[in-house]
Enzyme design. Sequence first.
Site, PDB file in Angstrom:
ATOM      1  N   ASP A  30      24.394  58.205   6.666  1.00  0.00           N
ATOM      2  CA  ASP A  30      24.716  59.122   5.573  1.00  0.00           C
ATOM      3  C   ASP A  30      24.809  58.339   4.259  1.00  0.00           C
ATOM      4  OD1 ASP A  30      26.151  62.183   5.520  1.00  0.00           O
ATOM      5  OD2 ASP A  30      26.398  60.910   3.763  1.00  0.00           O
ATOM      6  N   GLY A  92      31.023  73.833   3.491  1.00  0.00           N
ATOM      7  CA  GLY A  92      30.660  72.531   2.945  1.00  0.00           C
ATOM      8  C   GLY A  92      29.241  72.103   3.245  1.00  0.00           C
ATOM      9  N   GLN A  93      28.440  72.992   3.830  1.00  0.00           N
ATOM     10  CA  GLN A  93      27.045  72.614   4.069  1.00  0.00           C
ATOM     11  C   GLN A  93      26.319  72.530   2.735  1.00  0.00           C
ATOM     12  OE1 GLN A  93      24.712  75.267   6.574  1.00  0.00           O
ATOM     13  NE2 GLN A  93      23.021  73.792   6.719  1.00  0.00           N
ATOM     14  N   HIS A  99      21.896  69.593  10.854  1.00  0.00           N
ATOM     15  CA  HIS A  99      22.143  68.170  11.116  1.00  0.00           C
ATOM     16  C   HIS A  99      23.518  67.991  11.723  1.00  0.00           C
ATOM     17  CE1 HIS A  99      23.362  69.200   7.014  1.00  0.00           C
ATOM     18  NE2 HIS A  99      24.394  68.366   7.193  1.00  0.00           N
TER      19      HIS A  99
HETATM   20  P1  5GP Z   1      26.456  68.772   4.894  1.00  0.00           P
HETATM   21  O1  5GP Z   1      27.560  68.788   3.891  1.00  0.00           O
HETATM   22  O2  5GP Z   1      25.261  69.611   4.478  1.00  0.00           O
HETATM   23  O3  5GP Z   1      26.919  69.045   6.298  1.00  0.00           O
HETATM   24  O4  5GP Z   1      26.000  67.270   4.959  1.00  0.00           O
HETATM   25  C1  5GP Z   1      24.928  66.742   4.250  1.00  0.00           C
HETATM   26  C2  5GP Z   1      25.091  65.256   4.286  1.00  0.00           C
HETATM   27  O5  5GP Z   1      23.875  64.667   3.911  1.00  0.00           O
HETATM   28  C3  5GP Z   1      26.166  64.728   3.352  1.00  0.00           C
HETATM   29  O6  5GP Z   1      27.129  64.001   4.084  1.00  0.00           O
HETATM   30  C4  5GP Z   1      25.388  63.858   2.361  1.00  0.00           C
HETATM   31  O7  5GP Z   1      26.093  62.697   1.990  1.00  0.00           O
HETATM   32  C5  5GP Z   1      24.123  63.539   3.132  1.00  0.00           C
HETATM   33  N1  5GP Z   1      22.947  63.370   2.305  1.00  0.00           N
HETATM   34  C6  5GP Z   1      22.519  64.201   1.306  1.00  0.00           C
HETATM   35  N2  5GP Z   1      21.374  63.748   0.779  1.00  0.00           N
HETATM   36  C7  5GP Z   1      21.075  62.603   1.453  1.00  0.00           C
HETATM   37  C8  5GP Z   1      19.985  61.684   1.352  1.00  0.00           C
HETATM   38  O8  5GP Z   1      19.066  61.809   0.535  1.00  0.00           O
HETATM   39  N3  5GP Z   1      20.006  60.639   2.201  1.00  0.00           N
HETATM   40  C9  5GP Z   1      20.996  60.466   3.123  1.00  0.00           C
HETATM   41  N4  5GP Z   1      20.913  59.383   3.906  1.00  0.00           N
HETATM   42  N5  5GP Z   1      22.025  61.320   3.250  1.00  0.00           N
HETATM   43  C10 5GP Z   1      22.058  62.377   2.422  1.00  0.00           C
END
Ligand code: 5GP
Length: 112
Positions: A30, A92-93, A99
């Site tokens: 992440d 928070g998505q 994922h």
């Molecule tokens: P969500 O909040 O949608 O469950 O999680 C998305 C996650 O993706 C977050 O923890 C964020 O830090 C990570 N993330 C977003 N964009 C990128 C990226 O370009 N590269 C990586 N490695 N992680 C990302």
Amino acid sequence: MDDCIFCKIVAGEIPAKKLYEDDDVIAFWDISPQAPVHFLVVPKKHIAGPSSVTEKDEQLIGKLIRVGGELARENNVEDGYRIIFNNGAKAGQVVFHVHMHILGGKDKPWPI
Ligand code: 5GP
Ligand code: ZN
């Protein structure tokens, strides 16, 4: 899918620090870690989120857990890690490509 950041990572159009990749899934660290060990396991197939998973995806989603567990072991957190799937902006998505977060390396690795 166009304009999906994780589809772009799958396609190699955006770099990511990969831990694992096969025909079905990819795992990468992440970019904004919420625990000492925080990586994402992602199906290559674009699925918007957990609530868009259908019966035909069941095996694929199970594979995320199996691969995540193996990577947790390789990264020495098999004795305690948390799995999170966020569904919907309210939860928070922020990336609408399903994922699985794996967080470990500290006690009760809950990011919020
Ligand atoms: P969500 O909040 O949608 O469950 O999680 C998305 C996650 O993706 C977050 O923890 C964020 O830090 C990570 N993330 C977003 N964009 C990128 C990226 O370009 N590269 C990586 N490695 N992680 C990302
Ligand atoms: Zn996508």
